[in-house]
Design an enzyme around this catalytic site. Structure first.
Site, PDB file in Angstrom:
ATOM      1  N   TYR A  51     -62.357  20.290  20.344  1.00  0.00           N
ATOM      2  CA  TYR A  51     -61.227  20.972  20.971  1.00  0.00           C
ATOM      3  C   TYR A  51     -61.633  22.416  21.287  1.00  0.00           C
ATOM      4  CZ  TYR A  51     -58.425  17.061  19.160  1.00  0.00           C
ATOM      5  OH  TYR A  51     -57.917  15.818  18.862  1.00  0.00           O
ATOM      6  N   HIS A 139     -64.439  10.433  15.633  1.00  0.00           N
ATOM      7  CA  HIS A 139     -63.801  10.777  16.900  1.00  0.00           C
ATOM      8  C   HIS A 139     -64.416  10.042  18.098  1.00  0.00           C
ATOM      9  CE1 HIS A 139     -61.968  14.417  19.277  1.00  0.00           C
ATOM     10  NE2 HIS A 139     -61.201  13.351  19.320  1.00  0.00           N
TER      11      HIS A 139
END
Length: 336
Positions: A51, A139
């Site tokens: 992110y 992820h």
């Protein structure tokens, strides 16, 4: 430990937008949004190295620095290691490419080996300014689910990240681990393995009002049978449900906009907010432990917490079902 036991509430805070997703967000605005989440009683925070190439983790760490560590739960992810060198141009993040063009310029190494997993966790601890993590998600295993590369990435995760995280859980270094993905297939494959099992999974964008059919077919029955909990990410389907223009990180196609309009017409008829319908639908499945919408403004946090507590009449859910806007197999709040 099950996620329902570990998580301190039904509503968490997703920090992807604070990695400068779609736009550059000032530091003070990011800090104010996290502070608003805290003031509204949110004590579960989810983040990831990818992110904004570490930016969201850094901002979250600074915002929580004065809070007692035992008073909140933090989850982050492994799969991308943030390197010291920088790079120009777009990063290859599959369908998420371009989302964090305003984040940190650091180059990212895409790897789920044991070594990369351990390094990723060490680096996340530093960026977050904490001595421990509660939950670690593996992820984005299956960005290219329609190709065959994701199976090679899954095998790298199985022999690398999965085993490292299982060991860390057994040693008490972390409390839980699972998969953080926006596809159901890697979770189904993981639950079918005869190996140490995850404690749960974070499913982004695949158990929402707009998209839930596939999850109901195999994944959620498997998870319920094995007592594996789900955290629902992206409950607003990249924002298109609540006035945004994106669906699955891209401009929303016409058929999605049309479906959103039908849902909004029903919420207006019953005097219900779309956010309340979205959050309460995602939480109604017995496997759901929590929902984690993202936000970049303090006012959005107030809307989310109010939506969770809003009374939604049974007649709304009945009309939603009758209109064919939710699957007949989807549990609805209060058995509606």
């Amino acid at each position: 430990m099950s996620l329902k036991e570990l998580l301190p509430g039904k509503l968490g805070f997703g920090t992807a937008p604070l990695g400068n997703m779609y736009r550059a967000i000032p530091d003070d605005e990011a800090a104010a949004t996290i502070e608003a989440a805290w003031q509204h009683g949110i004590r579960s925070f989810d983040t990831a190295p990818s992110y904004g190439a570490g930016l969201a983790e850094e901002r979250l760490g600074r915002a929580l620095a004065t809070r007692p560590r035992d008073s909140y739960v933090v989850s982050t992810k492994v799969g991308r290691v943030i390197l010291d060198e920088t790079e120009d141009g777009e990063r290859d993040l599959g369908e998420k490419s371009g989302l964090f063009r305003h984040g940190n310029p650091n180059r990212m190494l895409d790897s789920l080996t044991a070594e990369a997993t351990e390094r990723s966790i060490e680096d996340s601890l530093k960026r977050l300014g904490t001595d421990r993590l509660d939950i670690v998600w593996v992820h984005d295993i299956a960005q290219d689910i329609h190709g065959d590369q994701w199976l090679a990435r899954f095998e790298e995760a199985r022999t690398g990240a999965f085993r490292v995280l299982s060991r860390m859980r057994d040693e008490g270094v972390i409390k839980a681990w699972g998969l953080g993905v926006n596809r159901t297939e890697p979770i189904e494959l993981t639950l079918a393995l005869d190996e140490p099992q995850p404690d749960g999974f974070l499913l982004a964008g695949r158990y929402t009002l707009l998209d839930h059919e596939h999850a109901l077919q195999r994944l959620l029955p498997m998870a319920r049978e094995q007592n594996v909990d789900m955290v629902v990410g992206g409950p607003y389907s990249s924002g298109v449900l609540v006035g945004g223009t994106h669906f699955e990180y891209q401009p929303a196609p016409r058929h999605i906009l049309d479906k959103v309009a039908r849902i909004q017409a029903l919420t207006a008829r019953h005097g219900v907010s779309v956010k309340a319908a979205a959050l309460q639908f995602s939480l109604a499945h017995p496997v759901s432990a929590a929902v984690i919408p993202g936000a970049t403004k303090p006012s959005r946090i107030a809307e989310d917490t109010a939506a969770l507590d809003e009374t939604v009449p049974a007649a709304f859910w009945a009309d939603l079902r009758a209109a064919g806007l939710v699957s007949p197999a989807a549990p609805l709040p209060d058995g509606a």
